[in-house]
Design a protein around this motif. Structure first.
Motif, PDB file in Angstrom:
ATOM      1  N   SER A 116      -4.428   2.976   0.303  1.00  0.00           N
ATOM      2  CA  SER A 116      -4.403   3.287  -1.124  1.00  0.00           C
ATOM      3  C   SER A 116      -3.347   2.435  -1.806  1.00  0.00           C
ATOM      4  O   SER A 116      -2.361   2.026  -1.190  1.00  0.00           O
ATOM      5  N   ILE A 117      -3.560   2.148  -3.075  1.00  0.00           N
ATOM      6  CA  ILE A 117      -2.599   1.441  -3.909  1.00  0.00           C
ATOM      7  C   ILE A 117      -2.407   2.236  -5.194  1.00  0.00           C
ATOM      8  O   ILE A 117      -3.214   3.121  -5.518  1.00  0.00           O
ATOM      9  N   ILE A 118      -1.347   1.925  -5.908  1.00  0.00           N
ATOM     10  CA  ILE A 118      -1.129   2.536  -7.216  1.00  0.00           C
ATOM     11  C   ILE A 118      -1.595   1.564  -8.285  1.00  0.00           C
ATOM     12  O   ILE A 118      -1.202   0.392  -8.300  1.00  0.00           O
ATOM     13  N   SER A 119      -2.438   2.051  -9.161  1.00  0.00           N
ATOM     14  CA  SER A 119      -3.001   1.224 -10.223  1.00  0.00           C
ATOM     15  C   SER A 119      -2.623   1.810 -11.580  1.00  0.00           C
ATOM     16  O   SER A 119      -2.363   3.011 -11.704  1.00  0.00           O
ATOM     17  N   GLY A 120      -2.593   0.962 -12.584  1.00  0.00           N
ATOM     18  CA  GLY A 120      -2.302   1.422 -13.928  1.00  0.00           C
ATOM     19  C   GLY A 120      -0.865   1.176 -14.335  1.00  0.00           C
ATOM     20  O   GLY A 120      -0.040   0.695 -13.550  1.00  0.00           O
ATOM     21  N   ASN A 121      -0.542   1.518 -15.577  1.00  0.00           N
ATOM     22  CA  ASN A 121       0.807   1.318 -16.098  1.00  0.00           C
ATOM     23  C   ASN A 121       1.675   2.532 -15.825  1.00  0.00           C
ATOM     24  O   ASN A 121       1.242   3.499 -15.200  1.00  0.00           O
ATOM     25  N   GLU A 122       2.926   2.484 -16.289  1.00  0.00           N
ATOM     26  CA  GLU A 122       3.874   3.568 -16.013  1.00  0.00           C
ATOM     27  C   GLU A 122       3.386   4.905 -16.541  1.00  0.00           C
ATOM     28  O   GLU A 122       3.628   5.953 -15.945  1.00  0.00           O
ATOM     29  N   GLU A 123       2.678   4.887 -17.672  1.00  0.00           N
ATOM     30  CA  GLU A 123       2.232   6.144 -18.282  1.00  0.00           C
ATOM     31  C   GLU A 123       0.987   6.703 -17.591  1.00  0.00           C
ATOM     32  O   GLU A 123       0.768   7.913 -17.582  1.00  0.00           O
ATOM     33  N   GLU A 124       0.167   5.836 -17.019  1.00  0.00           N
ATOM     34  CA  GLU A 124      -1.115   6.289 -16.467  1.00  0.00           C
ATOM     35  C   GLU A 124      -1.319   5.740 -15.053  1.00  0.00           C
ATOM     36  O   GLU A 124      -2.311   5.070 -14.762  1.00  0.00           O
ATOM     37  N   LYS A 125      -0.405   6.044 -14.168  1.00  0.00           N
ATOM     38  CA  LYS A 125      -0.549   5.628 -12.784  1.00  0.00           C
ATOM     39  C   LYS A 125      -1.600   6.479 -12.078  1.00  0.00           C
ATOM     40  O   LYS A 125      -1.706   7.672 -12.319  1.00  0.00           O
ATOM     41  N   GLN A 126      -2.363   5.853 -11.205  1.00  0.00           N
ATOM     42  CA  GLN A 126      -3.310   6.603 -10.388  1.00  0.00           C
ATOM     43  C   GLN A 126      -3.430   5.961  -9.015  1.00  0.00           C
ATOM     44  O   GLN A 126      -3.247   4.747  -8.850  1.00  0.00           O
ATOM     45  N   TYR A 141       0.834  -1.196   0.000  1.00  0.00           N
ATOM     46  CA  TYR A 141       0.000   0.000   0.000  1.00  0.00           C
ATOM     47  C   TYR A 141       0.873   1.252   0.000  1.00  0.00           C
ATOM     48  O   TYR A 141       1.925   1.292   0.640  1.00  0.00           O
ATOM     49  N   THR A 142       0.428   2.277  -0.698  1.00  0.00           N
ATOM     50  CA  THR A 142       1.159   3.552  -0.707  1.00  0.00           C
ATOM     51  C   THR A 142       0.742   4.453   0.444  1.00  0.00           C
ATOM     52  O   THR A 142       1.471   5.366   0.816  1.00  0.00           O
ATOM     53  N   THR A 143      -0.426   4.194   1.009  1.00  0.00           N
ATOM     54  CA  THR A 143      -0.909   4.919   2.193  1.00  0.00           C
ATOM     55  C   THR A 143      -1.675   3.932   3.060  1.00  0.00           C
ATOM     56  O   THR A 143      -2.394   3.070   2.537  1.00  0.00           O
ATOM     57  N   TRP A 186      -8.088   4.452  -3.710  1.00  0.00           N
ATOM     58  CA  TRP A 186      -8.386   4.326  -2.277  1.00  0.00           C
ATOM     59  C   TRP A 186      -9.322   3.151  -2.049  1.00  0.00           C
ATOM     60  O   TRP A 186     -10.269   2.925  -2.808  1.00  0.00           O
ATOM     61  N   GLN A 187      -9.059   2.418  -0.944  1.00  0.00           N
ATOM     62  CA  GLN A 187      -9.851   1.241  -0.630  1.00  0.00           C
ATOM     63  C   GLN A 187     -10.113   1.161   0.876  1.00  0.00           C
ATOM     64  O   GLN A 187      -9.351   1.697   1.677  1.00  0.00           O
ATOM     65  N   ILE A 188     -11.176   0.446   1.243  1.00  0.00           N
ATOM     66  CA  ILE A 188     -11.421   0.052   2.623  1.00  0.00           C
ATOM     67  C   ILE A 188     -11.173  -1.452   2.689  1.00  0.00           C
ATOM     68  O   ILE A 188     -11.771  -2.210   1.920  1.00  0.00           O
ATOM     69  N   ILE A 189     -10.256  -1.886   3.574  1.00  0.00           N
ATOM     70  CA  ILE A 189      -9.932  -3.303   3.657  1.00  0.00           C
ATOM     71  C   ILE A 189     -10.175  -3.825   5.074  1.00  0.00           C
ATOM     72  O   ILE A 189     -10.185  -3.061   6.042  1.00  0.00           O
ATOM     73  N   ASP A 190     -10.349  -5.156   5.173  1.00  0.00           N
ATOM     74  CA  ASP A 190     -10.398  -5.801   6.484  1.00  0.00           C
ATOM     75  C   ASP A 190      -9.023  -6.400   6.780  1.00  0.00           C
ATOM     76  O   ASP A 190      -8.081  -6.247   6.005  1.00  0.00           O
ATOM     77  N   LYS A 191      -8.908  -7.121   7.894  1.00  0.00           N
ATOM     78  CA  LYS A 191      -7.596  -7.626   8.309  1.00  0.00           C
ATOM     79  C   LYS A 191      -7.091  -8.777   7.442  1.00  0.00           C
ATOM     80  O   LYS A 191      -5.943  -9.193   7.579  1.00  0.00           O
ATOM     81  N   LYS A 192      -7.935  -9.271   6.562  1.00  0.00           N
ATOM     82  CA  LYS A 192      -7.491 -10.280   5.599  1.00  0.00           C
ATOM     83  C   LYS A 192      -7.071  -9.640   4.281  1.00  0.00           C
ATOM     84  O   LYS A 192      -6.668 -10.334   3.352  1.00  0.00           O
ATOM     85  N   GLY A 193      -7.180  -8.313   4.231  1.00  0.00           N
ATOM     86  CA  GLY A 193      -6.836  -7.615   2.995  1.00  0.00           C
ATOM     87  C   GLY A 193      -7.964  -7.584   1.988  1.00  0.00           C
ATOM     88  O   GLY A 193      -7.781  -7.113   0.858  1.00  0.00           O
ATOM     89  N   GLN A 194      -9.157  -8.084   2.391  1.00  0.00           N
ATOM     90  CA  GLN A 194     -10.297  -8.081   1.478  1.00  0.00           C
ATOM     91  C   GLN A 194     -10.864  -6.665   1.353  1.00  0.00           C
ATOM     92  O   GLN A 194     -11.062  -5.968   2.341  1.00  0.00           O
ATOM     93  N   VAL A 195     -11.109  -6.271   0.123  1.00  0.00           N
ATOM     94  CA  VAL A 195     -11.610  -4.923  -0.160  1.00  0.00           C
ATOM     95  C   VAL A 195     -13.115  -4.884   0.032  1.00  0.00           C
ATOM     96  O   VAL A 195     -13.850  -5.777  -0.416  1.00  0.00           O
TER      97      VAL A 195
END
Length: 422
Positions: free
Chosen positions: A108-118, A94-96, A121-130
Protein backbone atom coordinates in the motif's frame (compact mmCIF):
# COMPACT_ATOMS: atom_id res chain seq x y z
CA UNK A 1 55.48 6.39 20.00
CA UNK A 2 54.38 6.75 16.38
CA UNK A 3 54.24 2.97 15.94
CA UNK A 4 52.08 2.65 19.06
CA UNK A 5 49.66 5.30 17.77
CA UNK A 6 49.42 3.54 14.41
CA UNK A 7 48.85 0.20 16.12
CA UNK A 8 46.16 1.71 18.35
CA UNK A 9 44.47 3.29 15.33
CA UNK A 10 44.53 0.00 13.42
CA UNK A 11 43.12 -1.86 16.43
CA UNK A 12 40.25 0.60 16.89
CA UNK A 13 39.47 0.46 13.16
CA UNK A 14 39.44 -3.34 13.31
CA UNK A 15 37.10 -3.35 16.32
CA UNK A 16 34.75 -0.89 14.62
CA UNK A 17 34.67 -3.02 11.45
CA UNK A 18 34.10 -6.29 13.26
CA UNK A 19 31.54 -4.99 15.77
CA UNK A 20 28.31 -6.91 15.44
CA UNK A 21 29.82 -9.56 13.15
CA UNK A 22 31.45 -12.97 13.34
CA UNK A 23 33.41 -13.32 10.15
CA UNK A 24 34.95 -16.66 11.14
CA UNK A 25 31.61 -18.41 10.58
CA UNK A 26 29.44 -16.05 8.57
CA UNK A 27 29.71 -13.14 6.18
CA UNK A 28 27.49 -10.09 6.59
CA UNK A 29 26.41 -7.73 3.81
CA UNK A 30 25.16 -4.50 5.36
CA UNK A 31 22.00 -2.94 3.96
CA UNK A 32 22.69 0.29 2.09
CA UNK A 33 21.30 3.56 3.39
CA UNK A 34 18.06 4.41 1.57
CA UNK A 35 17.98 7.00 -1.18
CA UNK A 36 15.41 9.07 0.74
CA UNK A 37 17.10 12.03 2.43
CA UNK A 38 16.47 12.51 6.15
CA UNK A 39 15.52 8.88 6.74
CA UNK A 40 17.46 6.03 8.34
CA UNK A 41 17.11 2.25 8.45
CA UNK A 42 14.94 1.35 11.43
CA UNK A 43 14.52 -2.41 11.51
CA UNK A 44 13.88 -5.57 9.52
CA UNK A 45 10.21 -6.25 8.92
CA UNK A 46 9.19 -8.09 12.09
CA UNK A 47 7.12 -10.91 10.61
CA UNK A 48 7.78 -13.18 7.61
CA UNK A 49 10.52 -10.83 6.44
CA UNK A 50 12.03 -13.10 3.76
CA UNK A 51 10.47 -14.74 0.75
CA UNK A 52 11.23 -15.23 -2.91
CA UNK A 53 14.82 -14.00 -2.52
CA UNK A 54 13.96 -10.66 -0.90
CA UNK A 55 13.88 -9.17 2.60
CA UNK A 56 11.52 -6.46 3.79
CA UNK A 57 13.21 -3.56 5.63
CA UNK A 58 11.72 -0.48 7.30
CA UNK A 59 13.07 3.06 7.43
CA UNK A 60 12.14 5.85 9.84
CA UNK A 61 12.39 9.61 9.48
CA UNK A 62 15.40 11.07 11.30
CA UNK A 63 14.61 12.39 14.75
CA UNK A 64 11.33 10.50 15.06
CA UNK A 65 10.29 7.24 16.62
CA UNK A 66 10.07 6.09 20.19
CA UNK A 67 10.51 2.68 21.81
CA UNK A 68 7.12 0.98 22.03
CA UNK A 69 5.77 -1.28 24.76
CA UNK A 70 6.44 -4.42 22.73
CA UNK A 71 10.13 -3.65 22.36
CA UNK A 72 9.84 -2.21 18.86
CA UNK A 73 9.69 1.35 17.61
CA UNK A 74 6.63 3.49 17.09
CA UNK A 75 6.48 6.15 14.41
CA UNK A 76 5.79 6.61 10.70
CA UNK A 77 7.62 3.96 8.69
CA UNK A 78 8.21 3.29 5.03
CA UNK A 79 9.00 -0.20 3.78
CA UNK A 80 11.03 -1.51 0.87
CA UNK A 81 12.77 -4.67 -0.33
CA UNK A 82 16.46 -5.58 -0.39
CA UNK A 83 18.16 -8.56 -2.00
CA UNK A 84 20.41 -11.08 -0.24
CA UNK A 85 23.36 -8.72 -0.54
CA UNK A 86 21.68 -5.72 1.10
CA UNK A 87 21.03 -3.88 -2.17
CA UNK A 88 17.71 -2.07 -2.45
CA UNK A 89 15.65 -3.72 -5.17
CA UNK A 90 12.67 -1.50 -4.36
CA UNK A 91 13.41 1.64 -2.36
CA UNK A 92 11.25 2.30 0.75
CA UNK A 93 8.05 3.91 -0.45
CA UNK A 94 5.29 1.64 0.85
CA UNK A 95 3.27 2.01 4.05
CA UNK A 96 2.47 -1.72 4.10
CA UNK A 97 4.23 -4.66 2.47
CA UNK A 98 3.84 -8.43 2.29
CA UNK A 99 6.47 -10.98 1.24
CA UNK A 100 6.82 -11.65 -2.49
CA UNK A 101 5.31 -14.94 -3.60
CA UNK A 102 6.19 -16.05 -7.12
CA UNK A 103 6.95 -12.48 -8.22
CA UNK A 104 3.90 -10.81 -6.65
CA UNK A 105 3.48 -8.82 -3.44
CA UNK A 106 0.61 -6.86 -1.89
CA UNK A 107 1.59 -3.31 -0.85
CA UNK A 108 0.00 0.00 0.00
CA UNK A 109 1.02 3.62 -0.55
CA UNK A 110 -0.36 6.91 0.68
CA UNK A 111 -1.95 9.00 -2.04
CA UNK A 112 -3.36 12.50 -2.04
CA UNK A 113 -2.46 15.78 -0.35
CA UNK A 114 -2.13 16.57 3.36
CA UNK A 115 -5.85 17.28 3.69
CA UNK A 116 -7.08 14.20 1.81
CA UNK A 117 -4.63 11.37 2.34
CA UNK A 118 -5.81 7.87 1.55
CA UNK A 119 -4.25 4.43 1.61
CA UNK A 120 -4.09 2.82 -1.84
CA UNK A 121 -3.56 -0.95 -2.17
CA UNK A 122 -1.60 -2.38 -5.09
CA UNK A 123 -0.24 -5.65 -6.46
CA UNK A 124 3.35 -5.19 -7.66
CA UNK A 125 6.04 -7.33 -9.28
CA UNK A 126 9.74 -7.31 -8.37
CA UNK A 127 10.34 -4.33 -10.64
CA UNK A 128 7.75 -2.34 -8.73
CA UNK A 129 5.34 -2.42 -11.68
CA UNK A 130 1.71 -2.24 -10.60
CA UNK A 131 -0.66 -4.94 -11.84
CA UNK A 132 -3.38 -2.81 -13.50
CA UNK A 133 -6.06 -5.50 -13.29
CA UNK A 134 -6.15 -5.26 -9.52
CA UNK A 135 -6.07 -1.48 -9.62
CA UNK A 136 -9.33 -1.68 -11.56
CA UNK A 137 -10.80 -4.06 -8.95
CA UNK A 138 -10.02 -1.53 -6.20
CA UNK A 139 -12.31 0.91 -8.03
CA UNK A 140 -15.06 -1.66 -7.42
CA UNK A 141 -14.24 -1.86 -3.68
CA UNK A 142 -12.53 -5.24 -4.20
CA UNK A 143 -9.18 -5.55 -2.42
CA UNK A 144 -6.60 -8.32 -2.65
CA UNK A 145 -5.88 -9.75 0.80
CA UNK A 146 -3.82 -12.91 0.23
CA UNK A 147 -1.97 -14.69 -2.57
CA UNK A 148 -0.01 -17.88 -3.19
CA UNK A 149 1.49 -16.32 -6.32
CA UNK A 150 -0.99 -18.07 -8.62
CA UNK A 151 -4.35 -17.23 -7.06
CA UNK A 152 -5.49 -14.11 -5.25
CA UNK A 153 -8.11 -14.09 -2.50
CA UNK A 154 -9.91 -10.75 -2.64
CA UNK A 155 -12.50 -9.19 -0.40
CA UNK A 156 -15.32 -6.90 -1.45
CA UNK A 157 -16.23 -4.23 1.04
CA UNK A 158 -19.93 -3.45 1.35
CA UNK A 159 -20.69 -0.23 3.20
CA UNK A 160 -23.68 -0.04 5.53
CA UNK A 161 -26.33 2.65 5.25
CA UNK A 162 -25.97 3.05 9.01
CA UNK A 163 -22.88 5.23 9.73
CA UNK A 164 -22.39 3.40 13.05
CA UNK A 165 -22.33 -0.07 11.47
CA UNK A 166 -18.96 -1.24 10.12
CA UNK A 167 -18.73 -2.51 6.53
CA UNK A 168 -19.17 -6.20 5.77
CA UNK A 169 -16.89 -8.30 3.56
CA UNK A 170 -17.49 -11.05 1.05
CA UNK A 171 -14.72 -12.92 -0.77
CA UNK A 172 -13.83 -14.16 -4.23
CA UNK A 173 -10.90 -15.74 -6.07
CA UNK A 174 -8.94 -14.26 -8.99
CA UNK A 175 -5.96 -15.24 -11.13
CA UNK A 176 -2.86 -13.07 -11.67
CA UNK A 177 -4.53 -11.34 -14.63
CA UNK A 178 -7.38 -10.22 -12.41
CA UNK A 179 -9.78 -12.67 -14.03
CA UNK A 180 -12.58 -13.74 -11.72
CA UNK A 181 -12.70 -17.43 -10.76
CA UNK A 182 -15.18 -17.10 -7.88
CA UNK A 183 -17.33 -13.99 -7.63
CA UNK A 184 -16.90 -12.11 -4.33
CA UNK A 185 -20.04 -13.54 -2.72
CA UNK A 186 -18.61 -15.97 -0.15
CA UNK A 187 -18.67 -15.31 3.58
CA UNK A 188 -15.33 -17.10 3.96
CA UNK A 189 -12.89 -18.41 1.39
CA UNK A 190 -9.44 -20.02 1.57
CA UNK A 191 -6.72 -20.17 -1.04
CA UNK A 192 -6.53 -23.61 -2.69
CA UNK A 193 -5.09 -26.41 -0.57
CA UNK A 194 -4.44 -29.65 -2.44
CA UNK A 195 -6.40 -28.15 -5.33
CA UNK A 196 -9.55 -27.28 -3.40
CA UNK A 197 -10.78 -24.08 -1.76
CA UNK A 198 -12.83 -24.17 1.43
CA UNK A 199 -15.73 -21.72 1.15
CA UNK A 200 -18.71 -20.59 3.21
CA UNK A 201 -21.92 -19.43 1.57
CA UNK A 202 -25.40 -19.13 3.07
CA UNK A 203 -23.84 -20.15 6.41
CA UNK A 204 -22.70 -23.54 5.08
CA UNK A 205 -19.23 -24.77 4.09
CA UNK A 206 -18.26 -26.63 0.95
CA UNK A 207 -15.28 -27.22 -1.33
CA UNK A 208 -14.57 -25.80 -4.79
CA UNK A 209 -11.92 -26.46 -7.42
CA UNK A 210 -9.76 -23.78 -9.03
CA UNK A 211 -12.20 -23.35 -11.90
CA UNK A 212 -15.01 -22.37 -9.56
CA UNK A 213 -16.88 -25.69 -9.60
CA UNK A 214 -18.54 -27.01 -6.44
CA UNK A 215 -16.79 -30.36 -5.96
CA UNK A 216 -18.37 -30.93 -2.54
CA UNK A 217 -21.51 -28.77 -2.17
CA UNK A 218 -21.87 -26.45 0.82
CA UNK A 219 -23.54 -28.51 3.54
CA UNK A 220 -21.33 -28.40 6.66
CA UNK A 221 -21.53 -26.21 9.77
CA UNK A 222 -17.78 -25.66 9.62
CA UNK A 223 -14.80 -27.03 7.70
CA UNK A 224 -11.02 -26.92 7.54
CA UNK A 225 -8.80 -27.03 4.46
CA UNK A 226 -7.63 -30.33 2.96
CA UNK A 227 -4.46 -31.94 4.30
CA UNK A 228 -3.10 -35.32 3.19
CA UNK A 229 -6.29 -35.97 1.21
CA UNK A 230 -8.62 -35.40 4.18
CA UNK A 231 -10.61 -32.41 5.43
CA UNK A 232 -12.21 -31.92 8.83
CA UNK A 233 -15.92 -31.02 8.73
CA UNK A 234 -18.52 -30.37 11.43
CA UNK A 235 -22.04 -31.73 11.42
CA UNK A 236 -24.56 -31.49 14.27
CA UNK A 237 -21.92 -29.92 16.49
CA UNK A 238 -19.37 -32.75 16.06
CA UNK A 239 -16.26 -33.07 13.89
CA UNK A 240 -15.29 -35.83 11.47
CA UNK A 241 -13.27 -36.18 8.24
CA UNK A 242 -14.17 -36.46 4.57
CA UNK A 243 -12.05 -37.44 1.57
CA UNK A 244 -11.81 -35.56 -1.73
CA UNK A 245 -14.95 -37.30 -3.03
CA UNK A 246 -16.93 -35.99 -0.08
CA UNK A 247 -17.26 -39.41 1.56
CA UNK A 248 -17.40 -39.27 5.35
CA UNK A 249 -14.42 -41.49 6.21
CA UNK A 250 -14.33 -40.72 9.93
CA UNK A 251 -17.75 -40.18 11.49
CA UNK A 252 -18.42 -36.78 13.15
CA UNK A 253 -18.09 -37.81 16.80
CA UNK A 254 -15.37 -35.50 18.10
CA UNK A 255 -15.54 -32.21 20.00
CA UNK A 256 -12.53 -30.75 18.18
CA UNK A 257 -9.99 -31.97 15.65
CA UNK A 258 -6.77 -30.91 13.96
CA UNK A 259 -5.73 -31.54 10.35
CA UNK A 260 -3.90 -34.71 9.36
CA UNK A 261 -0.11 -34.59 9.60
CA UNK A 262 2.17 -37.55 8.87
CA UNK A 263 -0.83 -39.86 8.67
CA UNK A 264 -2.35 -38.96 12.06
CA UNK A 265 -4.89 -36.37 13.20
CA UNK A 266 -5.42 -35.07 16.71
CA UNK A 267 -8.99 -35.53 18.01
CA UNK A 268 -10.66 -34.37 21.21
CA UNK A 269 -13.15 -36.54 23.07
CA UNK A 270 -14.53 -35.99 26.57
CA UNK A 271 -12.19 -33.03 26.96
CA UNK A 272 -9.03 -35.03 26.21
CA UNK A 273 -6.86 -35.22 23.08
CA UNK A 274 -5.56 -38.29 21.28
CA UNK A 275 -4.76 -39.32 17.68
CA UNK A 276 -6.47 -41.34 14.94
CA UNK A 277 -5.20 -42.66 11.60
CA UNK A 278 -6.82 -42.14 8.18
CA UNK A 279 -9.19 -45.07 8.72
CA UNK A 280 -10.45 -43.56 11.98
CA UNK A 281 -8.68 -46.10 14.17
CA UNK A 282 -7.62 -44.67 17.52
CA UNK A 283 -3.82 -44.93 17.60
CA UNK A 284 -3.20 -42.89 20.76
CA UNK A 285 -6.04 -42.92 23.29
CA UNK A 286 -7.32 -39.43 24.24
CA UNK A 287 -5.58 -38.54 27.51
CA UNK A 288 -3.90 -35.16 26.99
CA UNK A 289 -5.20 -31.68 27.74
CA UNK A 290 -3.43 -30.18 24.68
CA UNK A 291 -1.49 -31.56 21.71
CA UNK A 292 0.34 -30.38 18.62
CA UNK A 293 0.37 -32.22 15.31
CA UNK A 294 3.05 -34.71 14.33
CA UNK A 295 6.29 -33.44 12.83
CA UNK A 296 9.27 -35.66 12.11
CA UNK A 297 7.37 -38.56 13.73
CA UNK A 298 7.02 -36.78 17.08
CA UNK A 299 4.27 -34.70 18.70
CA UNK A 300 4.24 -32.35 21.67
CA UNK A 301 1.59 -33.21 24.29
CA UNK A 302 0.46 -31.57 27.53
CA UNK A 303 -0.55 -33.39 30.70
CA UNK A 304 -1.01 -31.96 34.21
CA UNK A 305 -0.03 -28.50 32.91
CA UNK A 306 3.36 -29.73 31.69
CA UNK A 307 4.58 -30.51 28.17
CA UNK A 308 6.43 -33.52 26.79
CA UNK A 309 6.91 -35.41 23.51
CA UNK A 310 5.73 -38.80 22.22
CA UNK A 311 6.26 -40.84 19.07
CA UNK A 312 3.65 -42.26 16.69
CA UNK A 313 3.25 -45.38 18.82
CA UNK A 314 2.31 -43.23 21.81
CA UNK A 315 5.62 -43.89 23.60
CA UNK A 316 6.88 -40.99 25.71
CA UNK A 317 10.23 -39.68 24.44
CA UNK A 318 10.41 -36.56 26.63
CA UNK A 319 8.48 -36.67 29.93
CA UNK A 320 5.66 -34.17 30.50
CA UNK A 321 7.63 -31.95 32.87
CA UNK A 322 8.40 -28.81 30.86
CA UNK A 323 6.78 -25.38 30.52
CA UNK A 324 6.74 -25.43 26.72
CA UNK A 325 7.74 -27.75 23.89
CA UNK A 326 7.81 -26.83 20.21
CA UNK A 327 7.18 -29.21 17.33
CA UNK A 328 10.27 -30.96 15.96
CA UNK A 329 12.04 -29.08 13.19
CA UNK A 330 15.25 -30.04 11.43
CA UNK A 331 15.88 -32.91 13.84
CA UNK A 332 15.71 -30.77 16.98
CA UNK A 333 12.97 -30.03 19.54
CA UNK A 334 13.04 -26.69 21.37
CA UNK A 335 12.09 -27.08 25.05
CA UNK A 336 11.54 -24.53 27.82
CA UNK A 337 12.61 -25.58 31.32
CA UNK A 338 11.75 -22.87 33.84
CA UNK A 339 13.24 -19.62 32.54
CA UNK A 340 15.59 -21.22 30.02
CA UNK A 341 15.46 -23.00 26.68
CA UNK A 342 17.46 -25.93 25.30
CA UNK A 343 17.10 -28.64 22.67
CA UNK A 344 16.42 -32.38 22.41
CA UNK A 345 16.79 -34.61 19.37
CA UNK A 346 13.88 -36.61 17.97
CA UNK A 347 14.94 -39.66 20.00
CA UNK A 348 14.32 -37.71 23.20
CA UNK A 349 18.00 -37.14 24.06
CA UNK A 350 19.03 -33.68 25.23
CA UNK A 351 21.69 -32.29 22.88
CA UNK A 352 21.93 -28.61 23.90
CA UNK A 353 21.73 -27.48 27.52
CA UNK A 354 19.16 -25.05 28.91
CA UNK A 355 21.26 -21.93 28.34
CA UNK A 356 19.00 -19.43 26.60
CA UNK A 357 16.30 -17.02 27.76
CA UNK A 358 14.55 -17.54 24.43
CA UNK A 359 15.14 -19.85 21.47
CA UNK A 360 13.50 -20.69 18.16
CA UNK A 361 13.19 -23.76 15.96
CA UNK A 362 16.08 -24.97 13.80
CA UNK A 363 16.06 -24.19 10.10
CA UNK A 364 18.70 -25.48 7.68
CA UNK A 365 20.83 -26.58 10.62
CA UNK A 366 20.74 -23.29 12.55
CA UNK A 367 18.60 -21.75 15.28
CA UNK A 368 18.17 -18.25 16.66
CA UNK A 369 18.77 -18.03 20.42
CA UNK A 370 18.89 -15.26 23.02
CA UNK A 371 21.39 -15.14 25.89
CA UNK A 372 20.94 -13.83 29.44
CA UNK A 373 21.90 -10.32 28.30
CA UNK A 374 18.91 -10.42 25.90
CA UNK A 375 21.20 -10.45 22.86
CA UNK A 376 20.47 -12.60 19.81
CA UNK A 377 22.91 -15.09 18.32
CA UNK A 378 22.93 -18.02 15.92
CA UNK A 379 23.85 -21.59 16.89
CA UNK A 380 24.28 -24.84 14.99
CA UNK A 381 22.58 -28.14 15.82
CA UNK A 382 25.28 -29.00 18.37
CA UNK A 383 25.05 -25.66 20.20
CA UNK A 384 28.17 -24.14 18.64
CA UNK A 385 27.95 -20.35 18.24
CA UNK A 386 27.92 -19.42 14.56
CA UNK A 387 27.04 -15.74 14.95
CA UNK A 388 28.04 -14.04 18.20
CA UNK A 389 25.39 -13.02 20.73
CA UNK A 390 25.69 -9.37 19.81
CA UNK A 391 22.44 -8.53 18.03
CA UNK A 392 19.07 -6.98 18.74
CA UNK A 393 17.36 -9.29 16.23
CA UNK A 394 18.14 -12.21 13.90
CA UNK A 395 15.62 -13.92 11.62
CA UNK A 396 15.34 -17.63 10.93
CA UNK A 397 17.77 -18.96 8.31
CA UNK A 398 16.27 -19.38 4.83
CA UNK A 399 18.19 -20.23 1.66
CA UNK A 400 21.41 -19.99 3.67
CA UNK A 401 20.79 -16.40 4.77
CA UNK A 402 19.24 -14.47 7.65
CA UNK A 403 18.65 -10.80 8.37
CA UNK A 404 20.10 -9.24 11.51
CA UNK A 405 20.19 -5.92 13.33
CA UNK A 406 22.89 -4.68 15.68
CA UNK A 407 22.17 -3.53 19.21
CA UNK A 408 20.42 -0.22 19.96
CA UNK A 409 18.61 -0.25 16.61
CA UNK A 410 21.94 -0.25 14.78
CA UNK A 411 22.67 -1.18 11.20
CA UNK A 412 20.88 -4.02 9.43
CA UNK A 413 22.67 -6.74 7.50
CA UNK A 414 22.15 -9.98 5.60
CA UNK A 415 24.06 -12.93 7.08
CA UNK A 416 25.44 -15.48 4.61
CA UNK A 417 26.34 -18.85 6.08
CA UNK A 418 29.24 -20.68 4.42
CA UNK A 419 28.40 -23.77 2.39
CA UNK A 420 30.68 -26.00 4.45
CA UNK A 421 28.74 -25.10 7.64
CA UNK A 422 25.45 -25.98 5.99
Amino acid sequence: MCKKMIAATLLSTFLLFTACTNTSHAEIFWVEQPAAQGWHISHPYPVANYADGLYQVAILEDGTGNPSSNGGMSGDFLYGYVDQYGKWLLQPQYTTTTPFVQNWAIVSIISGNEEEKQQVWQIIDKKGQVNPAFTQLVQENIFCQETDGVFFRCGKRVESDDPFTPPTWTFGLYDCDGEEIFPPIYQKLSLPQEGLCTAKINNKFGFYDTEGNAVIPAQYENAQTFSEGMAAVRQNGKWGFINREGTMVIAPTYEEVQSFSEGLAAVKQNGQWGFVDVSGKVVIVPQYSEVKGFHEETAAVKQDEQWGVLNQRGEILIPCQYQQVQSACDGRICVQNGEYYGYFDTNGQQCIDFLFTYAKDFHEGYAVAVNRDEQYGLIDSYGKTILDFDYRYISDVTDGTAICQCKNYGKVGIVHLPVEDR
